[in-house]
Design an enzyme around this catalytic site. Structure first.
Site, short mmCIF file in Angstrom:
data_model
loop_
_atom_site.label_atom_id
_atom_site.label_comp_id
_atom_site.label_asym_id
_atom_site.label_seq_id
_atom_site.Cartn_x
_atom_site.Cartn_y
_atom_site.Cartn_z
N ASP A 67 36.54 -4.96 -56.55
CA ASP A 67 35.96 -6.27 -56.23
C ASP A 67 34.52 -6.14 -55.77
OD1 ASP A 67 36.63 -4.97 -53.88
OD2 ASP A 67 38.12 -6.43 -53.25
N ASN A 136 46.65 -10.09 -44.32
CA ASN A 136 47.37 -11.23 -44.91
C ASN A 136 48.07 -10.86 -46.22
OD1 ASN A 136 45.28 -11.02 -46.73
ND2 ASN A 136 44.54 -13.12 -46.51
N HIS A 138 46.65 -9.30 -48.84
CA HIS A 138 45.84 -9.28 -50.06
C HIS A 138 45.60 -7.86 -50.56
CE1 HIS A 138 41.71 -9.33 -47.73
NE2 HIS A 138 41.94 -8.11 -48.15
N GLU A 143 43.69 -13.26 -52.54
CA GLU A 143 44.22 -13.88 -51.33
C GLU A 143 45.58 -14.53 -51.62
OE1 GLU A 143 42.77 -13.00 -48.82
OE2 GLU A 143 40.64 -13.49 -48.70
#
Ligand code: GLP
Length: 255
Positions: A67, A136, A138, A143
């Site tokens: 990313d 979380n 990811h 996400e």
């Protein structure tokens, strides 16, 4: 999925580095999927030691990053272009021409995303993908609610992700709001996945990814769909797993 619970963060890094080393030893022209964040840094250090000892070389290998932020220049110290150049390309001796990071500065981000998936395919796919995990759940910057079929694309960072990454910037206001990230579908095409996590901050996400239901609410649960996925965690990150006895017994080699 194989789950390895290690006694220390160093052991996590060594174990993951061993897998990457095996891939590169078998094929010096292999394609390595590399990740940013603090979790994989120990892997790169362990691989660097092997490179310095002369036991492996990345000189002929290729790398694709997961990313990149949108909205900061490539030479910003926290751009993933800069981080990968420093932590991966230089430390491990990759040919910079063969290290790829999504182009978060492209005028046409959708086209850049499509071109990135095409470049991975043209390179013959990723042989082994290194992954961290967000608190979380990811992976990359996929996400919660990311599609399991998603491809490389523009995503909006979750507020919690921006808060977590604010430590790398002067203030949270400086953390980009958008990114380009390989999709879950892209990541699942790698031939092997190795996810590492250390510390209690990751314990809930690890348990949800490994033992929870397959759900877009926990993007890392997509690893359950992969035929060769290994999750390597320290004791703190393993703290919320329930089948630890099984994982420990399964880690004993066949006799
Ligand atoms: C970042 C990256 C992920 C990384 C995760 C965890 O935002 N995009 O690839 O796995 O968050 O980061 P860390 O390892 O620093 O906890």
């Amino acid at each position: 999925m194989q789950v390895l619970i290690m006694g220390s963060g160093t052991a996590v890094a060594e174990s993951a580095a061993e897998r990457v080393s095996a891939v590169i030893a078998a094929n010096p022209s292999a394609t390595i999927g590399v990740a940013t964040g603090s979790s994989p840094l120990g892997i790169y250090a362990a691989l660097q030691r092997r490179v310095e000892m002369g036991s492996i070389s990345f000189a002929r290998a290729s790398a694709f990053a997961l990313d990149e932020y949108v909205g900061i220049p490539a030479d910003h110290p926290q751009s993933y272009t800069s981080v990968i150049a420093q932590e991966v390309t230089e430390r491990l001796g990759f040919d910079p021409q063969r290290v790829h990071v999504p182009n978060g500065r492209a005028a046409d981000l959708d086209a850049a995303a499509e071109a990135y998936d095409a470049a991975i395919a043209a390179a013959g796919g990723v042989d082994i993908q290194i992954l961290g995990i967000g608190a979380n759940g990811h992976i990359g910057f996929n996400e919660p609610t990311s599609s399991f079929g998603s491809r490389t694309r523009v995503k909006t960072l979750a507020p919690g992700t921006r808060a977590a990454n604010a430590r790398f910037f002067e203030s949270i206001d400086d953390v980009p709001r958008h990114c380009l990230t390989q999709g879950l579908g892209t990541i699942l095409e790698a031939r092997e996945l190795v996810l590492v996590a250390q510390g209690e901050r990751k314990a809930d996400a690890v348990a949800a990814a490994v033992e929870g239901p397959l759900t877009a609410m926990v993007p890392a649960s997509a690893l359950q769909l992969h035929p060769r996925a290994t999750v390597i965690v320290d004791e703190a990150a393993a703290a919320r797993l329930t089948l630890t006895d099984y994982y420990r017994s399964a880690a004993v080699p066949l006799s």
